[in-house]
Scaffold this active site. Structure first.
Site, short mmCIF file in Angstrom:
data_model
loop_
_atom_site.label_atom_id
_atom_site.label_comp_id
_atom_site.label_asym_id
_atom_site.label_seq_id
_atom_site.Cartn_x
_atom_site.Cartn_y
_atom_site.Cartn_z
N LYS A 41 0.80 -1.22 0.00
CA LYS A 41 0.00 0.00 0.00
C LYS A 41 0.84 1.27 0.00
CE LYS A 41 -4.32 -1.51 0.08
NZ LYS A 41 -5.33 -1.11 -0.91
N SER A 264 -3.94 -11.83 3.87
CA SER A 264 -4.24 -11.66 2.46
C SER A 264 -3.34 -12.53 1.59
CB SER A 264 -4.08 -10.19 2.05
OG SER A 264 -5.01 -9.37 2.73
#
Length: 323
Positions: A41, A264
Site C-alpha cells: 500500500k 491476504s
C-alpha cells in the site's frame, strides 16, 4: 548502499519466494512487505499523495482522511508524518490492534466504526462517515483509494513492470482484490503491453467485488462490501474465490517453514495453488502471486489459535496448542 531522506523512498522490489517446496506447484511469491510501511500500500499512498499535491488539492492546511482496513492507513500515516499533514483514518473493528497502534504512533487519529451498514457492511459505514466528515469541514481531503486512478497507476508504473522484467516468460499472474488497485494496475499493464499473461483475480468468499453474495469476512485487506469503482473486469481473465479458513491454513503452512506472511497472502496463495492444479496441472508454467504484506500484524488474529477457533468454530483449520 541505499541512503534515503524520506521513508517512502525505500522499497524492496525484486524479492521472490519459490513456493514449490511447500505447495508442490510452480509458483513464485512476490514479497511487497519490505518497506517502512510494511506493505504494498505504500506505493498507492505515495502515488495518490504526490498527485494530489501536484494538482494543488492537498495543501499544508489539509487534513488527509481515508477509509482503510489497515495497511493503507499505515502508509498514509507515515507519509503524512513525513510531509507535515494531519491524518484521520476511518477503519472498523476488524483492523488489527497493532495496525491501529502503528498509525497512532506516527501521529494519526484513528476512528473505529463499530456497526456495519445493513446493506454495504463495514466498508459502506466507513465510506458514509468519510463523506460526512468531508461535508462538515473543507480542510478534509479524501484520498478515496477505491475510486482514485492514481491507486492503480502506481502499480502500472512500478509493480507490473518489475514483474515483467523479472519473469519475461510469465504465463500467469495472481493478484488479490481489495480496492483492486494492484489488480487493475498490473492487469492493464500486461494487456496494454500486449504480453500473453493470464491475470487471475483472487477474492474472498463474502466479497461483492465480482458479483458474489455478501457475507461475513474477518481477515482485513482483501474483499469488499462495496464494488470498487476503479474495477474494470474486462482486463481480468479469471476470478477465484477463497474461504478464509483456507487462507489461514495456507499461511500457517508457510509459517511452519519459517515464512510469516499476512492473511491476504494466504488468500492469494490458496487461490493460486487451486487454480494451477485445476488449469495447469503437470504443465511447465511460470506463475507469480503477489504478497501484500508480512505476518507480524496478524499475531493476535490469524496466528492465534484461540482467535481462529472463536471466529470459525468447528471449521477452524488450526488446532489449539497442547498443554
Amino acid at each position: 548502499m541505499p541512503v534515503i531522506s524520506a521513508p517512502e523512498d525505500f522499497h524492496v522490489e525484486d524479492l521472490y519466494v519459490d513456493l514449490r517446496p511447500t505447495f508442490d506447484v510452480p509458483l513464485y511469491l512476490k514479497c511487497e512487505g519490505f518497506n517502512f510501511a510494511g506493505s504494498i500500500k505504500l506505493k498507492a499512498a505515495a502515488s495518490m499523495v504526490a498527485e494530489a499535491e501536484a494538482r494543488g488539492e492537498l495543501t499544508p492546511g489539509s487534513v488527509i482522511v481515508e477509509s482503510s482496513s489497515g495497511n493503507l492507513g499505515v502508509a498514509l500515516s507515515m507519509i503524512a508524518a513525513t510531509r507535515g499533514y494531519r491524518f484521520l483514518c476511518v477503519t472498523d473493528t476488524r483492523c488489527n490492534l497493532v495496525t491501529r497502534q502503528l498509525m497512532e504512533a506516527m501521529g494519526a487519529q484513528v476512528h473505529v466504526v463499530t456497526e456495519p451498514h445493513p446493506g454495504t457492511g463495514f466498508l459502506g459505514a466507513r465510506l458514509d462517515l468519510v463523506r460526512e466528515l468531508c461535508a462538515s469541514d473543507s480542510r478534509y481531503f479524501w484520498m478515496n483509494q477505491h475510486a482514485n486512478p492514481y491507486n492503480w497507476m502506481a502499480h502500472y508504473r512500478t509493480t507490473a513492470p518489475s514483474i515483467a522484467k523479472a519473469f519475461p516468460e510469465l504465463d500467469v499472474l495472481f493478484v488479490g482484490a481489495g480496492t483492486t488497485g494492484t489488480l487493475m494496475g498490473c492487469a492493464r499493464y500486461f494487456k496494454e503491453e500486449g504480453l500473453p499473461v493470464t491475470v487471475v483475480a483472487v477474492d474472498s468468499i463474502g466479497s461483492v467485488t465480482f458479483g458474489g453474495p455478501a457475507g461475513p469476512r474477518m481477515i482485513p485487506g482483501l474483499g469488499a462490501g462495496v464494488r470498487p469503482p476503479i474495477l474494470d473486469e474486462s482486463f481480468v481473465d479469471d476470478v477465484v474465490h477463497v474461504a478464509e479458513t483456507d487462507a489461514i491454513r495456507d499461511v500457517h503452512r508457510l509459517a511452519s517453514g519459517g515464512f510469516l506472511f499476512g492473511g491476504s497472502t494466504g488468500t492469494v496463495i490458496s487461490g493460486a495453488t487451486r487454480w494451477l492444479r485445476k488449469h495447469r496441472d503437470g504443465e511447465s508454467v511460470t506463475a507469480v502471486a503477489i504478497s501484500p504484506d508480512l505476518g507480524e500484524r496478524y499475531l493476535d488474529s490469524v496466528y492465534r489459535p484461540s482467535w481462529v477457533a472463536d471466529v470459525y468454530g468447528d471449521q477452524s483449520p488450526v488446532s489449539e496448542p497442547s498443554r
